[in-house]
Scaffold this active site. Structure first.
Site, PDB file in Angstrom:
ATOM      1  N   LYS A   1       0.802  -1.173   0.169  1.00 44.05           N
ATOM      2  CA  LYS A   1       0.243  -0.038   0.064  1.00 44.05           C
ATOM      3  C   LYS A   1       0.721   1.447  -0.112  1.00 44.05           C
ATOM      4  CE  LYS A   1      -4.048  -2.228   0.347  1.00 44.05           C
ATOM      5  NZ  LYS A   1      -5.179  -2.081  -0.706  1.00 44.05           N
TER       6      LYS A   1
ATOM      7  N   ASP B   1      -0.712  -0.052  -4.419  1.00 43.25           N
ATOM      8  CA  ASP B   1      -1.942   0.338  -4.424  1.00 43.25           C
ATOM      9  C   ASP B   1      -2.057   1.573  -3.531  1.00 43.25           C
ATOM     10  OD1 ASP B   1      -4.724   0.335  -4.150  1.00 43.25           O
ATOM     11  OD2 ASP B   1      -5.008  -1.411  -3.267  1.00 43.25           O
TER      12      ASP B   1
ATOM     13  N   GLU C   1      -2.136   0.773  -8.640  1.00 41.70           N
ATOM     14  CA  GLU C   1      -3.451   0.624  -8.638  1.00 41.70           C
ATOM     15  C   GLU C   1      -4.069   1.694  -7.906  1.00 41.70           C
ATOM     16  OE1 GLU C   1      -5.853  -2.633  -5.963  1.00 41.70           O
ATOM     17  OE2 GLU C   1      -4.120  -3.245  -6.662  1.00 41.70           O
TER      18      GLU C   1
ATOM     19  N   GLU D   1     -11.470  -2.091  -9.082  1.00 39.96           N
ATOM     20  CA  GLU D   1     -12.506  -2.505  -7.910  1.00 39.96           C
ATOM     21  C   GLU D   1     -13.432  -1.564  -7.400  1.00 39.96           C
ATOM     22  OE1 GLU D   1     -10.272  -1.538  -3.554  1.00 39.96           O
ATOM     23  OE2 GLU D   1      -8.897  -2.176  -4.997  1.00 39.96           O
TER      24      GLU D   1
ATOM     25  N   ASP E   1     -14.051  -6.717  -9.824  1.00 34.78           N
ATOM     26  CA  ASP E   1     -14.557  -7.291  -8.487  1.00 34.78           C
ATOM     27  C   ASP E   1     -15.854  -7.849  -8.740  1.00 34.78           C
ATOM     28  OD1 ASP E   1     -15.767  -7.732  -5.954  1.00 34.78           O
ATOM     29  OD2 ASP E   1     -14.224  -6.756  -5.208  1.00 34.78           O
TER      30      ASP E   1
ATOM     31  N   HIS F   1      -9.860  -8.037  -8.179  1.00 37.20           N
ATOM     32  CA  HIS F   1      -9.668  -7.686  -6.710  1.00 37.20           C
ATOM     33  C   HIS F   1     -10.207  -8.436  -5.768  1.00 37.20           C
ATOM     34  CE1 HIS F   1     -11.743  -5.078  -3.449  1.00 37.20           C
ATOM     35  NE2 HIS F   1     -10.272  -4.844  -3.015  1.00 37.20           N
TER      36      HIS F   1
END
Length: 367
Positions: free
Chosen positions: A168, A197, A223, A249, A272, A299
């Site tokens: 992250k 992400d 992401e 997502e 997703d 996702h």
């Protein structure tokens, strides 16, 4: 064919096993809306979706009051037709997460029912493109983790055979993100993929700035760098960097993916299955991405996405986040960093129904 005789709506609440934080939120609780559909031959399909802590009761209310009553007496095999009928039943509320999560719970149950009636696993019923998919891990890269934890988790994932891991990003200054990625890269080497992400945490200017810093670190993708509604900003970002841009997502319709792909605003699709509204639209997005020669790396929902990834030819990675261990007899099969779908009829999830019952907080029976 057999008609739908009865439907049960459940909400099952599952506590995450580890702390999960990103640039904008925490994963507090997996509220799991579930739908169990039984046809007139007595065959049952069980489907589900999820939230990360809020809204589950609203999804179940929409199911109970507006969607499930429409299903009774319909042909269970008419999945695409039923999806469209239900979508237009609540058309004034679409597109959006609550409707999509409700539709997904129904649609995945119908696909489970179809596969069970056919005595085939989901990955064969939905396409049968491949027999396995490589894994990357997200469980060792949460934003609250310190640098030592990031290194330990990445080394552990590599030793287990995973081909990559997600970190992250979204610390206050770009230098912090760069340092966290760099220390992991130094330990795992150049051949191990590092996905990043941002969870929609940046402005386009800051996303461009960070992507340029990330280029030297050879990351697999960047992401959700910007809010998912801003296609123009993603197009600017994609044109400014060699880093692959991943989105999906937080997108809820086939049309949104079409616009991103047609405008060159992304190079990886992360649709997703719950947030897009089920298996029916998920497959349409995957095939649309294939037409643009873009890979699908879905996702979350590892247990459900496994079969779907093996159904389509352009899947590239499956995200490893164990989600259903509390309510299944067994986990997915993993060997040498690859996941293999179950050959059992249905979605391929080995439900522990007794354990599931212990986590039920809502139940309604129809028909």
């Amino acid at each position: 064919m057999a008609k739908i005789a009865s439907v049960e709506v459940l909400q099952v609440n599952l506590k995450p096993k580890v702390k999960r934080t990103d640039a904008v939120q925490s994963f507090e609780l997996q509220e799991t809306p579930m739908v169990r559909i039984t046809d007139t031959d007595g065959v049952t399909g069980l489907g589900y979706s999820y939230t990360i802590g809020t809204g589950g009761s609203s999804v179940c209310k929409l199911l109970d009051d507006h969607l499930v009553p429409v299903l009774l007496g319909q042909e269970a095999e008419d999945i695409d037709g039923l999806w469209r009928r239900l979508f237009y039943r609540v058309h004034a509320l679409t597109v959006g997460p609550v409707c999509s999560l409700a539709l997904a719970a129904i649609d995945t149950a119908l696909w489970d029912l179809r596969a069970r009636r056919a005595k085939l696993p989901l990955h064969r019923v939905a396409g049968g493109a491949k027999d396995s998919i490589p894994l990357y891990s997200t469980e060792g890269g949460w934003l609250h983790m310190d640098e030592a934890e990031l290194i330990d988790e990445a080394v552990k994932a590599k030793e287990l055979g995973f081909g990559g891991g997600k970190l992250k990003v979204g610390r206050d200054h770009v230098s912090e993100d760069v340092r966290r990625i760099s220390i992991v890269r130094d330990r795992v080497g150049p051949e191990w993929e590092i996905m990043t992400d941002a969870n929609q945490g940046f402005t386009v200017e800051e996303a461009i700035r960070r992507a340029r810093q990330f280029e030297a670190l050879d990351i697999a993708w960047f992401e959700e760098p910007i809010h998912a509604d801003d296609i123009g900003a993603h197009r600017r970002l994609a044109a400014s960097t060699s880093v692959p841009i991943a989105v999906g997502e937080s997108m809820y319709s086939l049309s949104q993916f079409k616009d991103y792909l047609a405008s060159g605003a992304c190079s990886i699709v992360q649709t997703d299955v719950a947030r897009i509204g089920g298996i029916t639209p998920w497959l349409k997005v995957a095939h649309l991405a294939e037409a643009f020669n873009v890979p699908v790396c879905p996702h979350f929902l590892m247990e459900l996405h496994l079969g779907l990834c093996c159904a389509v030819p352009n899947s590239r990675w499956l995200e490893y986040i164990p989600q259903l261990d509390l309510v299944t007899h067994s986990s997915i099969e993993i060997s040498a960093g690859r996941a293999y779908p179950s050959d059992a009829p249905g979605l391929g999830i080995d439900w522990d129904l007794e354990a599931l019952e212990r986590h039920v907080v809502h139940r309604a029976r129809h028909g």
